[in-house]
Design an enzyme around this catalytic site. Structure first.
Site, PDB file in Angstrom:
ATOM      1  CE  LYS A 246      60.142  27.356  53.322  1.00 29.17           C
ATOM      2  NZ  LYS A 246      61.104  26.380  52.841  1.00 29.17           N
ATOM      3  CD  GLU A 296      65.719  27.843  48.469  1.00 30.55           C
ATOM      4  OE1 GLU A 296      66.160  28.877  49.013  1.00 30.55           O
ATOM      5  OE2 GLU A 296      65.645  26.752  49.050  1.00 30.55           O
ATOM      6  CG  PHE A 336      63.737  34.924  47.476  1.00 35.76           C
ATOM      7  CD1 PHE A 336      64.315  35.621  48.504  1.00 35.76           C
ATOM      8  CD2 PHE A 336      64.025  33.571  47.321  1.00 35.76           C
ATOM      9  CE1 PHE A 336      65.171  35.005  49.391  1.00 35.76           C
ATOM     10  CE2 PHE A 336      64.891  32.933  48.200  1.00 35.76           C
ATOM     11  CZ  PHE A 336      65.467  33.655  49.236  1.00 35.76           C
TER      12      PHE A 336
END
Ligand code: ATP
Length: 598
Positions: A246, A296, A336
Site C-alpha cells: 500500500k 498510486e 494497480f
C-alpha cells in the site's frame, strides 16, 4: 423556463428541512424542465456549471463578486461592503440591490450560457472581463435570479442538495420510483457526470442506465477499500487474496486516447497538468492506444530511490513549480488496476484477470515512470502477516488485500479490497476523515486566534447528510489553526446547514466542505453526537480526537468516513481484547481509560 422560476424553486428547496420533501421537490423541478434544460439544472443544483472533472467553474472570489455587484446596481463598493457585513452573503446583497429593478425575462438557458462564458474567460485582462460580464448578467437577472447567479459564481448554493438527493429525485422523476436509485448510482459510478446520467435516465430509461460503460476522458468513481483488523480476519473473509503493497501517495486514474492523456484525482478533478512526466510515459509505455488504468503516484528522489512524503505531491499545485518539480523529484506511478481498453470493459472482469491484463498493457522497464505494483497471491494468514511485516519494514503504509474473483467495484467501499495498515498507537487503528460543520471560538490563548475547537461530522449517504461525531481541539499549531479558520470562514453560514444533523451548537456553523483527518483513541457511545443515533439510542463519538492532517484536500465531503464505517470500527474495536490493545500516551497520561460501554 425563466431564471426567476428556477430561482424560486431553489428558494423553496433552501427552506426545506425534510429530506422526503426535498427529494420530491427536486423531482418536480426535473419533471418541469425541458429536455435541454435538465442537464444545466442538475449542475446548477450543485452550484456548478459542468461536472467537476471539466474544471469549468466561475469560482470568483468575494472581492471580484462584490465589485461586479457594485457595478451592476451602480452603487459604491462601500455600500456593498456595508450590506455584506450585515448579511454575510453576497447573494442576498445582490437580491436586495436588484429589488428595485423590473422583473427579469432572462431564461435559464441564457443565464447558464452567460455563466459558462464567464467561466471560460482566461488570459490577460480576464479579471476585468469577468467582472464586467458578471455585472451585466446580475443587472439582467432580477432579484431572485441575482441571488442564484451570485451564489453559483461563488460555487456555494446552500441548498443541502447533494449527489445522493439528486440521484434519488431523478429515479423518482424519470423512472417513477425512488427505489430505482441504484440504477442511476451504477451509471454514475461508471461515468461520473451527474448531468449526463440524469439525462440518460429520462431519455433511455433503466436499460440505458444499465448499459453505461466507461468512457475515456470521464473519470470512473474509484473503488475503495474496507478495513479489517488483522491478517486472519482478512483471509477468513476473503479466502485466498492478491496482496499488494500500500503506497502512500496520490491516487491517479490515467486515461489515454491516442496521444491525448488525462490524469484524474481521487476527487475526480483533472490534474493532468500536474504530472507531465506521467503523461509522456503513458504515451510511451501503454500498449493499447485507448485505455483507463489506476495507480498510486509517489514522489521519489532519483538519486537515492527513496520515496518522499505525500505532501510533496501537493507542491505541484502551483503551475510554475511543476516543470521544476518533475525534474528534481519525479513521480512514479505504481499502477494497480486496468479498467478499460478500447477492446474491453474490464470493470465486470475478475481481479486476477485484470491484473494479468494490466501487466500485458504496460511496457515496463526498471526505470520507467509507470511500474506495475508487485502482487503476491497468498492463502495463509501467517504468510499474509509476514508480507505485511515486510512492507512495514520497507517503510510502506501497509498492504491492500484483494479478492481474486471480484469485479472492479466503482464508487463502492466493499470487501473486494481490504486495507491493513500499520497499527497506530491507539485502540482505534485507523484515522477517520471528518467533515467540519462548525467551530468554537475557544478560551484563553486560543480565543486570540478566534478558534479553539472544531465540530466534525461523518457522512450518511442514505440520508445525504452529515452527523456529528467529534469535538476536536488538538493536533494543530497556532498557524494551522489560523489558516484553518480562514478556510472555514469562507464557508460560514448564519445557521445550521440543512444537511447537518447536530445536537451541539457551535459558535460558527460552516457548510460541509472541508475534510480533516483525525486520529482518536477509541469510539465510545455518546448522548451528544448524532452519528449512529436513533430513537432513544445514544450516538457514537471519537474519544480524544486530534487532527493529523488538515485539510485533506484530496477528499470531498461525501468522501469522508461514513456513519456506517464508524459503527463497523466500533464493533471491530470491541472485538479486540483490551489487553492486546496498545494504549495511547494520551489515555495513560490522563489516567481515564475506560472501556466503551456495552
Ligand atoms: P480511501 O481511499 O479508502 O477512502 P484513504 O484515502 O484514507 O481512504 P487509505 O485508507 O489510506 O486512503 O487507503 C486506500 C487508498 O490506498 C486508495 O484510495 C489508494 O489511493 C491507495 N493505495 C495504495 N496502494 C494501493 C494498492 N496497491 N491498491 C489499491 N489502493 C492503493
Amino acid at each position: 423556463m425563466k431564471l426567476h422560476e428556477l430561482a424560486d424553486a431553489f428558494e423553496h428547496l433552501e427552506g426545506t428541512r425534510s429530506r422526503v420533501a426535498l427529494v420530491e421537490r427536486v423531482a418536480a423541478l426535473l419533471r418541469r424542465a425541458t429536455a435541454t434544460e435538465r442537464t444545466p439544472i442538475v449542475y446548477l443544483l450543485q452550484a456548478r456549471l459542468r461536472p467537476p472533472f471539466e474544471q469549468t467553474e466561475v469560482a470568483v472570489g468575494e472581492k471580484l463578486l462584490a465589485q461586479a455587484v457594485a457595478r451592476a446596481y451602480h452603487v459604491s463598493h462601500a455600500r456593498v461592503a456595508q450590506r455584506l457585513a450585515r448579511s454575510g452573503d453576497l447573494g442576498l446583497v445582490a437580491a436586495e440591490l436588484a429589488a428595485a429593478r423590473l422583473a427579469s425575462r432572462l431564461t435559464v438557458h441564457q443565464a447558464y450560457d452567460a455563466l459558462l462564458a464567464i467561466a471560460r474567460v482566461s488570459g490577460t485582462g480576464s479579471v476585468e472581463r469577468k467582472t464586467s460580464l458578471l455585472a451585466s448578467l446580475l443587472s439582467r437577472a432580477g432579484p431572485a435570479g441575482a441571488k442564484l447567479v451570485a451564489r453559483v459564481a461563488q460555487g456555494r448554493l446552500r441548498l443541502g442538495v447533494g449527489d445522493q438527493t439528486i440521484l434519488e429525485a431523478a429515479a423518482l422523476a424519470a423512472l417513477g420510483d425512488r427505489s430505482k436509485k441504484p440504477l442511476l448510482e451504477h451509471a454514475y459510478n461508471v461515468r461520473s457526470d451527474l448531468g449526463t446520467v440524469v439525462d440518460l435516465a429520462f431519455t433511455k430509461g433503466a436499460a440505458g442506465l444499465a448499459g453505461v460503460g466507461p468512457e475515456v476522458g470521464i473519470p470512473v468513481r474509484p473503488a475503495l477499500a474496507q478495513r479489517l483488523p488483522s491478517a486472519e480476519a482478512i483471509i477468513a473473509r476473503l479466502g485466498e487474496v492478491q496482496a499488494e503493497p500500500k503506497y502512500d501517495g496520490f491516487r491517479l486514474q490515467i486515461h489515454r486516447r491516442g496521444s491525448r492523456v488525462w490524469a484524474f484525482s481521487r476527487r475526480l478533478e483533472d490534474v493532468t497538468s500536474m504530472f507531465p512526466e506521467l503523461v509522456a510515459a503513458a504515451r510511451r509505455q501503454l500498449v493499447p492506444r485507448t485505455a483507463i488504468l489506476e495507480g498510486e503516484a509517489v514522489v521519489y528522489n532519483p538519486e537515492t530511490g527513496e520515496f518522499l512524503p505525500f505532501q510533496i505531491t501537493m507542491t505541484r499545485k502551483r503551475k510554475t513549480r511543476i516543470a521544476e518539480a518533475a525534474e528534481r523529484t519525479p513521480v512514479r506511478l505504481f499502477a494497480f488496476d486496468l479498467l478499460y481498453t478500447g477492446r474491453r470493459n474490464y470493470l465486470p472482469v475478475a481481479q486476477a484477470t485484470r491484473t494479468h491484463a494490466l501487466r500485458a498493457a504496460l511496457r515496463a522497464s526498471p526505470d520507467a515512470p509507470i511500474a506495475v505494483t508487485e502482487a503476491r497471491v497468498i492463502a495463509r494468514p501467517r504468510e499474509l502477516q509476514t508480507y505485511f511485516d515486510e512492507m512495514i519494514e520497507r517503510g510502506l503504509e501497509g498492504i491492500v488485500a484483494k479478492r481474486l474473483d471480484a469485479p472492479y467495484q466503482a464508487g463502492a467501499r466493499g470487501y473486494a479490497w481490504v486495507k491493513l495498515k500499520r497499527a497506530y498507537q491507539s485502540a482505534l487503528r485507523d484515522t477517520v476523515d471528518v467533515v467540519l460543520v462548525g467551530y468554537f471560538r475557544g478560551r484563553g490563548k486560543r480565543a486570540a486566534l478566534g478558534i479553539g475547537s472544531l465540530l466534525g461530522a461523518v457522512y450518511d449517504p442514505r440520508g445525504d447528510r452529515y452527523r456529528t461525531v467529534a469535538k476536536i481541539g488538538s493536533g494543530l499549531s497556532d498557524r494551522a489553526w489560523t489558516s484553518l479558520r480562514t478556510l472555514l470562514d469562507a464557508h460560514a453560514v448564519p445557521e445550521r446547514p440543512v444537511n447537518v444533523d447536530a445536537l451541539i451548537t457551535p459558535d460558527v456553523w460552516v457548510e460541509p466542505a472541508i475534510v480533516v483527518e483525525v486520529l482518536a483513541d477509541e469510539i465510545t457511545r455518546s448522548p451528544f453526537h448524532t452519528c449512529g443515533r436513533h430513537d432513544d439510542e445514544p450516538g457514537y463519538a471519537l474519544r480524544f480526537p486530534r487532527v493529523v492532517n488538515a485539510p485533506r484536500s484530496d477528499k470531498a465531503p461525501t468522501d469522508a468516513t461514513t456513519e456506517r464505517e464508524i459503527l463497523t470500527l466500533y464493533r471491530q474495536q470491541r472485538r479486540t481484547p483490551t489487553e492486546a490493545r496498545p494504549r495511547s500516551r494520551n489515555t495513560r497520561a490522563r489516567g481515564t481509560a475506560k472501556r466503551a460501554p456495552r
